[in-house]
Enzyme design. Structure first.
Site, PDB file in Angstrom:
ATOM      1  N   TYR A 270       0.792  -1.226   0.000  1.00  8.56           N
ATOM      2  CA  TYR A 270       0.000   0.000   0.000  1.00  8.56           C
ATOM      3  C   TYR A 270       0.828   1.282   0.000  1.00  8.56           C
ATOM      4  O   TYR A 270       0.263   2.371  -0.033  1.00  8.56           O
ATOM      5  CB  TYR A 270      -0.950   0.001   1.202  1.00  8.56           C
TER       6      TYR A 270
ATOM      7  N   HIS B 231      -9.081   1.208  -5.738  1.00  5.52           N
ATOM      8  CA  HIS B 231      -8.316   0.260  -4.920  1.00  5.52           C
ATOM      9  C   HIS B 231      -6.846   0.505  -5.201  1.00  5.52           C
ATOM     10  O   HIS B 231      -6.437   0.603  -6.364  1.00  5.52           O
ATOM     11  CB  HIS B 231      -8.676  -1.189  -5.254  1.00  5.52           C
TER      12      HIS B 231
END
Length: 138
Positions: free
Chosen positions: A22, A97
């Site tokens: 991430y 996302h």
């Protein structure tokens, strides 16, 4: 254009949660960059780890914003209620996302919420939010 950025569970941990997946930048550090890139838009931000809070915010957003850019986090894969709410409101919702969920674990490969959204960007990291705002065409 008034745009709400809506982030779901665990996105408050960006920068520290699994940085190999991430990234190392928190959303709080990224948000001013996003706003600076799109000064013509009024961009608001809300994050919650609670499904009901996200639903409540979407329902209110329908009257206060022109569009929503949403990263539902793990709720993408589980929340029929969130998907139903997206279908019930009149403003466009674009899903983001950070990772490409189609290449993740099998339980992450389907997004109920993406089915209700007008568009989905995935696998672009934080740039997915930039692309989502750009795609609004304003």
């Amino acid at each position: 254009m008034k745009i709400l950025i809506l982030n779901g569970p665990n996105l408050n941990l960006l920068g520290q949660r699994e940085p190999k997946l991430y990234g190392h930048v928190s959303f709080d550090d990224y948000l001013p960059l996003l706003k600076a890139k799109f000064p013509q838009h009024e961009i608001a931000y809300f994050q919650s780890n609670h499904e009901g809070d996200l639903i409540d915010k979407l329902q209110v957003a329908d009257k206060q914003y022109d569009a929503v850019v949403m990263n539902p986090g793990g709720y993408a894969h589980t929340s029929i209620a969130l998907a139903d709410c997206i279908r019930a409101i009149s403003i466009p919702v674009i899903e983001v996302h950070l990772t490409d969920i189609s290449k993740r674990e099998p339980y992450r490969r389907h997004s109920y919420t993406a089915e209700a959204c007008v568009r989905c960007f995935m696998g672009l990291g934080l740039e997915g939010y930039d692309r989502a705002v750009e795609s609004l065409g304003c």
